[in-house]
Design a protein around this motif. Structure first.
Motif, mmCIF file in Angstrom:
data_model
loop_
_atom_site.group_PDB
_atom_site.id
_atom_site.type_symbol
_atom_site.label_atom_id
_atom_site.label_comp_id
_atom_site.label_asym_id
_atom_site.label_seq_id
_atom_site.Cartn_x
_atom_site.Cartn_y
_atom_site.Cartn_z
ATOM 1 N N UNK A 234 -6.529 -13.081 -10.263
ATOM 2 C CA UNK A 234 -7.705 -13.761 -9.757
ATOM 3 C C UNK A 234 -8.208 -14.675 -10.877
ATOM 4 N N UNK A 235 -7.614 -15.843 -10.939
ATOM 5 C CA UNK A 235 -7.951 -16.748 -12.044
ATOM 6 C C UNK A 235 -8.885 -17.841 -11.562
ATOM 7 N N UNK A 236 -9.698 -18.334 -12.461
ATOM 8 C CA UNK A 236 -10.544 -19.481 -12.171
ATOM 9 C C UNK A 236 -9.647 -20.721 -12.052
ATOM 10 N N UNK A 237 -10.002 -21.670 -11.174
ATOM 11 C CA UNK A 237 -9.162 -22.868 -11.056
ATOM 12 C C UNK A 237 -9.019 -23.630 -12.374
ATOM 13 N N UNK A 238 -9.980 -23.463 -13.260
ATOM 14 C CA UNK A 238 -9.933 -24.231 -14.504
ATOM 15 C C UNK A 238 -9.118 -23.530 -15.597
ATOM 16 N N UNK A 239 -8.401 -22.490 -15.246
ATOM 17 C CA UNK A 239 -7.586 -21.822 -16.271
ATOM 18 C C UNK A 239 -6.191 -22.429 -16.302
ATOM 19 N N UNK A 240 -5.756 -22.756 -17.498
ATOM 20 C CA UNK A 240 -4.395 -23.269 -17.639
ATOM 21 C C UNK A 240 -3.420 -22.114 -17.439
ATOM 22 N N UNK A 241 -2.194 -22.489 -17.125
ATOM 23 C CA UNK A 241 -1.177 -21.453 -16.956
ATOM 24 C C UNK A 241 -0.953 -20.713 -18.277
ATOM 25 N N UNK A 242 -1.006 -21.447 -19.383
ATOM 26 C CA UNK A 242 -0.809 -20.796 -20.686
ATOM 27 C C UNK A 242 -1.900 -19.764 -20.942
ATOM 28 N N UNK A 243 -3.112 -20.084 -20.540
ATOM 29 C CA UNK A 243 -4.221 -19.146 -20.743
ATOM 30 C C UNK A 243 -3.968 -17.862 -19.954
ATOM 31 N N UNK A 244 -3.549 -18.036 -18.717
ATOM 32 C CA UNK A 244 -3.281 -16.859 -17.885
ATOM 33 C C UNK A 244 -2.138 -16.046 -18.492
ATOM 34 N N UNK A 245 -1.093 -16.728 -18.917
ATOM 35 C CA UNK A 245 0.052 -16.004 -19.485
ATOM 36 C C UNK A 245 -0.342 -15.272 -20.756
ATOM 37 N N UNK A 246 -1.001 -15.979 -21.648
ATOM 38 C CA UNK A 246 -1.278 -15.416 -22.976
ATOM 39 C C UNK A 246 -2.436 -14.427 -22.966
ATOM 40 N N UNK A 247 -3.524 -14.806 -22.276
ATOM 41 C CA UNK A 247 -4.741 -14.005 -22.399
ATOM 42 C C UNK A 247 -4.837 -12.931 -21.306
ATOM 43 N N UNK A 248 -4.404 -13.270 -20.112
ATOM 44 C CA UNK A 248 -4.544 -12.268 -19.050
ATOM 45 C C UNK A 248 -3.335 -11.350 -18.984
ATOM 46 N N UNK A 249 -2.159 -11.907 -19.176
ATOM 47 C CA UNK A 249 -0.944 -11.098 -19.041
ATOM 48 C C UNK A 249 -0.362 -10.694 -20.391
ATOM 49 N N UNK A 250 -0.942 -11.186 -21.465
ATOM 50 C CA UNK A 250 -0.497 -10.883 -22.828
ATOM 51 C C UNK A 250 0.978 -11.225 -23.037
#
Lengths: 149, 1086
Positions: free
Chosen positions: A11-27
């Motif tokens: 459940x990501x905000x539309x303004x999140x980059x894919x890198x942010x999701x990969x690195x910060x949310x999925x580690x």
């Protein structure tokens, strides 16, 4: 989306980059951020097989799609992919910061080559990825080692 | 920042009409296609929208087909899809070709043609070609549908004439008839094109006459421009078309409104238009081939590399001397390797830095109250908080570097306040709420103005020296001037040497400011708790960072722990202390762990390299023997001292070269200025000096009519001779090395036109201070843990140190683990730089291994109750003489202690006494040879061949050793080609990768050769000597010398951009014309 073969629901905000999701949310920190302006290629991941700059590319765009990161290159039994082995054999990295993105750019190139004429030579296919350590030739050597068998 | 600085929403219309409605209804909304331009501008703060209306959810915009002899491309078709479309390739190959060269594969995969046209970025290709094709765009909007010629679409840079809510649907391109021909050429220096020219000729059926023409220029002008007058001029017979091309080009250039910018001057662009219009015209007429017929041959390049990597290992070694795979390989190719940027600590907060927008000012007031109460904010750190610290400043040489600006700012980009928040976007948001008032002072931007009488003072305070003062000249600072350091290196009688000389050459050389660009930007994580500090640092010198932190907080060494995980490239730019004090003080301030990661733009503003202007004179006799040198060097060292004192001293010292000079008088001064701080960069002083030293040597050779190779061979100091008084004699066969490089380049064989060879060499006192210690733990199973304070930057120290230990104990590499750079665990290491680790840390590991083996030998004597002489060391354990009784290392430990898994520890150290007391520990010879291929019309050039040589004594890992030389050379090539940081007024003009382009795959030569010379004559393990920084230092000089051989022009100032080469060619022609005219007229008088 599917990441490295596993379906994940985020459940990501539309303004999140894919890198942010990969690195910060999925580690999944194998994807690196460097120039942050789509030039260096360190953040390259493949979405449905195509290379994108995950620093700028929105995670929103990957919904329902298949994302491949450097963590997903090795085979499920843990064996390294031939491209990863070639990178080690040819010393195609030193510091390793560009390596994840470089491997994925090379992976996309090799897949194109397998599919037939991509219209790009190896230099053009990798031209968007910067390496400061190796002087590039060992990377070309590793990619050709896999391409030419 | 890995995410966007503020939230926005994305809407998904189902039709063009709905998209239009959404846009019209919401003034903060914009259309979103591929996003490659839009998102970048939003991330960088240039554009701000609350809502993106995603056109990709609208059906019908991705068609690609031919109708009524027109190619129809939906606005949302990606560049990649166009480039690879069989239809486009068959029917309009010029467009496919252009699209296949846009930006990079990632941008092509995402970016769309419609998005590109609608964004109207001036430095772009497609519109230029499309105009020459008479393409049209179809749009739909609130006022209905319309069709526009592409030339009418773009109004000005970043502006189209489309009204709000009007959506570009389709691009229609008339297909060319058999009699129509088109060609496009682009010129690119940095990330985006600087010039694009599209040229179309419509011939009559017989091909004898031009019936119509299109001539369009783009990227060099605000918007793509057609030139109807030039096109009219081209109409007529093809027989004399070539004669009309130049006039047409001139008209095109006149009407293009060419701009002077960082890509090039309008002058040069005009010249390029003339050259390329003529070339394209001839290409269209079939009288000239296109550029680069046939792709570069990757296979040949790789073969040359593999050929040079063939290596016979030295006999007697099992692991050392073998190109074993890097031990960090698996973790680095799977993304598992942990760098500082990947470190997360429980409870961690995020910091963002507010930076000064002005170069030199007093801080009048700071209002941070609104920021303190912003969402997620944990604390706001200001200069006033530094008062409670033991030291508000740091610096290993001069303690002048304010952790955060206090009272004054000294350069654009200086940290003034830090917001610490639960998330990075929250911290970023808080920065926008901090109000700072400045009272501007006169800025001092160049070294020359900084040292002029009456220049404003950048530092008024009196500072202390740091822990490694080196070349600090406190007197200069006490004088209250902007002079940071002043070095004078003198021996012999320079005046008489110059008076005696048969020839004196002199010149001024300038090496620009550069950015090392390690891919990992500066990043640190700090945790201050209970008066204990733990910092994860990406720095090269873990223990020097600790020293600075100890001084800042007044803590004992034991209470400051600095850990350096894998470093994502250093290249000197991560030498010494960078953002660790700021991050640690943030943690101290909020009592939470804090992470601070800089962007690349902030990284450039944290450390660049010093520039150096060098006036050099060299005296020689008529045979070309060098007698003396005299130099005045001036460096712009930026707002803080950092390591520039040493850079300045080394710039002077490295002008000596590998030559025995009777007399020298070499002066170097470094000045404080209101620019970003300068500091170490791979081989500093070396590249500055080698440019001047080796270009001037070629100039001397030319004046004397001696071959550049020969003049070097005549002067290079032979091995074992003292050529630099008070220093270690030459530790390499420099003449032998130079001959090997010359041989690899086929020196002396004639070259085709535009080709030229060049080489350069120097002697660098590498290795820094010879001090350090290591430990080796031998475990109960005979496996080893090597403990070294050095850091793994990518250079391969983790592998090389393991190889040494494995060799010493006769064990497999898989049984050795190297633990590095953690001050709580590993022994002291002075630094990781100056090519010192293999030689010095390697020696301490070797000594530690031998210490452990001596202990094991004694333990075996005890076990066997045998006298010392009967217990001998064997490759994998000990043996009782004259018997078959043997014990492996683990057996000895187990039997001695009667405890499984017990261990012993071996220690080794070096210190600056005895052989290690003579500096430098080894001379490193940066040596590179190149062949360039230069275009005498445009000034463009590329490398054809590159030869590097590492005189390494013994290569512990030959493949890695050659990799160092190659990587260093390509890094050096960047400055020769185009890298240069440029200040315009107070601002750094090109401090991002969009304007600062480092070498890429496209810059590679046709062939490379790496030579390793292994005389086992080094002071390090098994005769090894450090190397790796080297070849970078020689590249600018080697290229300058090769450009002279190719084109006859002397360049003294890298980067040798095509424009600079062209200017040099033009000046030479003007000079030749003037001389010719003078000679002619004087002849007349006679």
């Amino acid at each position: 989306m599917t990441i490295n073969g596993r379906r994940v629901s985020i459940d990501a905000d539309p303004s999140e980059s894919l890198a942010y999701v990969l690195r910060e949310r999925l580690r999944l920190t194998g994807t690196k951020i460097s120039c942050d302006v789509q030039v260096c290629g360190a953040c390259t991941v493949l979405v449905d097989g195509l290379p994108v700059s995950s620093c700028t590319y929105l995670a929103y765009e990957a919904r329902g799609r298949e994302v491949l990161t450097v963590e997903g290159l090795a085979h499920t039994d843990g064996a390294l992919d031939p491209l990863q082995r070639a990178f080690i054999e040819d010393n195609a990295f030193q510091c390793g910061y560009c390596t994840g993105g470089m491997l994925l750019a090379a992976h996309a190139y090799l897949a194109d080559e397998q599919d037939g004429d991509s219209g790009e030579n190896v230099f053009e296919a990798l031209a968007g990825n910067i390496c400061r350590c190796t002087g590039y030739v060992p990377i070309v050597a590793a990619v050709l080692r896999v391409r030419d068998g | 920042m890995p995410s966007y600085p503020y939230p926005f929403k994305i809407l998904q219309p189902a039709s063009v009409a709905e998209a239009a409605q959404l846009i019209v209804a919401d003034p903060d909304a914009t259309l979103y296609a591929g996003g490659t331009e839009l998102l970048l501008a939003m991330k960088q703060g240039g554009l701000r929208f609350e809502t993106l209306v995603d056109l990709k959810t609208v059906p019908g915009l991705t068609g690609l087909g031919v109708q009524s002899n027109r190619l129809l491309i939906g606005a949302l078709v990606t560049h990649r899809a166009i480039a690879r479309s069989p239809l486009v390739r068959a029917r309009l190959p010029e467009l496919a070709d252009l699209e296949s060269r846009i930006a990079n594969p990632r941008v092509r995969a995402t970016g769309t043609l419609g998005g590109n046209l609608a964004f109207a970025e001036p430095h772009s290709d497609p519109a230029t070609l499309l105009m020459a094709l008479d393409a049209e765009v179809a749009s739909a909007g609130p006022s209905g549908d319309r069709v526009l010629p592409i030339g009418d679409l773009i109004a000005e840079p970043y502006e189209t004439i489309l009204e709000r809510g009007e959506i570009l649907r389709e691009i229609a391109i008339p297909l060319l008839a058999a009699t129509q021909r088109i060609a496009y050429h682009k010129v690119q220096l940095h990330e985006r094109p600087m010039l694009g020219i599209a040229f179309r000729l419509d011939l009559n059926d017989a091909g004898s006459r031009v019936d119509a023409a299109r001539l369009v220029v783009g990227a060099a002008s605000p918007v793509p421009r057609r030139s109807p007058s030039a096109e009219a001029l081209l109409i007529g017979s093809v027989d004399d078309l070539e004669d009309r091309l130049l006039s047409a080009a001139a008209l095109l250039a006149n009407e293009a409104e060419l701009v002077d910018d960082e890509e090039g001057s309008a002058d040069y662009k005009r010249h390029l238009i003339e050259v390329h219009v003529a070339r394209l015209g001839r290409r269209l007429l079939g009288s000239e081939d296109g550029p680069e017929a046939g792709a570069p041959d990757a296979g040949a390049l790789v073969r040359s590399w593999r050929e040079s990597q063939r290596h016979e290992p030295k006999p007697g070694f099992r692991v050392v001397g073998h190109s074993v795979p890097r031990t960090d390989g698996p973790s680095k190719v799977t993304g598992q390797a942990v760098y500082t940027a990947d470190v997360r600590v429980p409870g961690m907060t995020y910091a963002k830095v507010l930076r000064s927008p002005v170069a030199h000012a007093r801080i009048r007031s700071i209002d941070a109250a609104p920021a303190r109460s912003a969402p997620g904010v944990v604390g706001i750190l200001l200069g006033e908080h530094l008062r409670a610290l033991a030291s508000p400043r740091y610096g290993h040489a001069v303690r002048d570097h304010w952790i955060l600006a206090v009272e004054k700012v000294r350069y654009v980009g200086e940290p003034v306040a830090v917001a610490i928040a639960e998330t990075e976007p929250q911290a970023q948001h808080a920065l926008e709420l901090i109000d700072i008032q400045y009272e501007e002072l006169e800025p001092v931007m160049t070294a020359e103005t900084a040292l002029a009488d009456g220049a404003p003072l950048i530092h008024e305070e009196q500072y202390e020296t740091g822990a490694s003062p080196g070349h600090v000249n406190l007197e200069a600072i006490a004088e209250r001037s902007n002079l940071l350091s002043h070095d004078l290196l003198k021996w012999g009688d320079v005046d008489s040497a110059f008076a005696r000389a048969d020839i004196v050459v002199e010149g001024e050389y300038y090496y620009p400011m550069a950015f090392a660009y390690p891919l990992e930007p500066y990043v640190a994580v700090a945790d201050y708790q209970d008066d204990m500090l733990t910092v994860y640092s990406c720095g090269q010198h873990t223990y020097m960072v600790r020293r600075d932190l100890v001084d800042v907080f007044g803590l004992p060494l034991s209470r400051v722990r600095v850990i350096t995980p894998f470093v994502g490239g250093g290249f000197g730019s991560k030498s010494y202390t960078k953002i660790e004090p700021l991050t640690a003080v943030c943690s101290w301030h909020v009592r939470r762990p804090v992470r601070l990661e800089l962007t690349v733009e902030e990284t450039v503003l944290t450390t660049r390299s010093d520039d150096a202007r060098i006036q050099l004179r060299t005296a020689a006799d008529a045979t070309g023997r060098l007698i003396a040198r005299q130099a005045r060097c001036l460096l712009n060292s930026g707002a803080y001292a950092e390591n520039s004192l040493l850079v300045s001293a080394k710039t002077a010292a490295r002008l000596v070269g590998p030559y025995a000079l009777e007399a020298v008088d070499l002066e170097s001064r470094a000045a404080y200025t209101n620019t970003a701080p300068a500091s170490s960069y791979r081989g500093f002083g070396g590249f500055h000096a080698t440019l001047a030293s080796e270009v001037q040597l070629d100039e001397l050779a030319e004046r004397l009519g001696i071959d550049p190779l020969e003049i070097r061979l005549r002067n290079l100091a032979p091995p074992g001779t003292v050529f630099y008084p008070g220093k270690r004699p030459m530790t390499a066969d420099a003449a032998g090395d130079v001959s090997l490089v010359a041989e690899a380049l086929d020196w002396g064989t004639p070259r085709p036109r535009g080709r030229g060879l060049g080489m350069a060499i120097n002697a660098i006192d590498a290795g820094a201070a010879p001090v350090g210690r290591s430990e080796v733990r031998v475990h109960g199973d005979g496996s080893l843990t090597v403990l070294s304070g050095s850091a793994e930057l990518g250079q391969g120290s983790r592998t090389v140190l393991a190889q040494i230990a494995a060799e010493e104990f006769g064990v497999d590499l898989a049984r050795v683990r190297v633990v590095q750079s953690d001050t709580a665990v590993t022994p002291f290491a002075r630094s990781t730089g100056a090519d010192r680790t293999t030689t010095m840390e390697g020696t301490t590991v070797l000594l530690a291994c031998r210490d452990a083996k001596a202990q094991l030998q004694e333990m075996a004597q005890d076990i066997w109750e045998a006298p010392p002489e009967l217990v001998t060391l064997e490759p994998t354990g000990v043996r009782l003489a004259d018997t078959d009784e043997r014990m492996g290392w683990g057996d000895v430990i187990g039997r001695y202690f009667r405890q499984r898994d017990m261990e012993i520890i071996g220690r080794g150290h070096i210190r600056p006494v005895g052989d290690w007391g003579l500096l430098p520990p080894f001379w490193e010879l940066p040596l590179a040879g190149v062949e360039v291929d230069a275009d005498g019309e445009t000034g463009d050039w590329r490398l054809r061949r590159l030869v590097t040589l590492g005189d390494v004594g013994l290569a512990i890992n030959p493949a890695m050793a050659e990799g160092q030389d190659l990587g260093s050379a390509i890094m050096g090539l960047g400055v020769a080609l185009r890298e240069e940081l440029i200040y315009e007024g107070q601002q750094l003009l090109n401090g991002s990768l969009l304007g600062y382009r480092v070498p890429g795959f496209g810059d590679l030569p046709d062939t490379v050769a790496g030579i390793l010379v292994e005389g086992q004559d080094g002071i390090g393990p098994y005769g090894a000597k450090g190397h790796g920084d080297g070849s970078l230092s020689s590249m600018s000089a080697a290229v300058a010398n090769a450009l002279h051989a190719a084109l006859g022009v002397r360049l003294h100032q890298p980067p040798f951009t095509p424009e600079r080469v062209w200017r040099a060619l033009r000046e030479r022609e003007a000079a030749a014309a003037a001389t010719g005219a003078t000679a002619g007229s004087s002849g007349g008088v006679r």
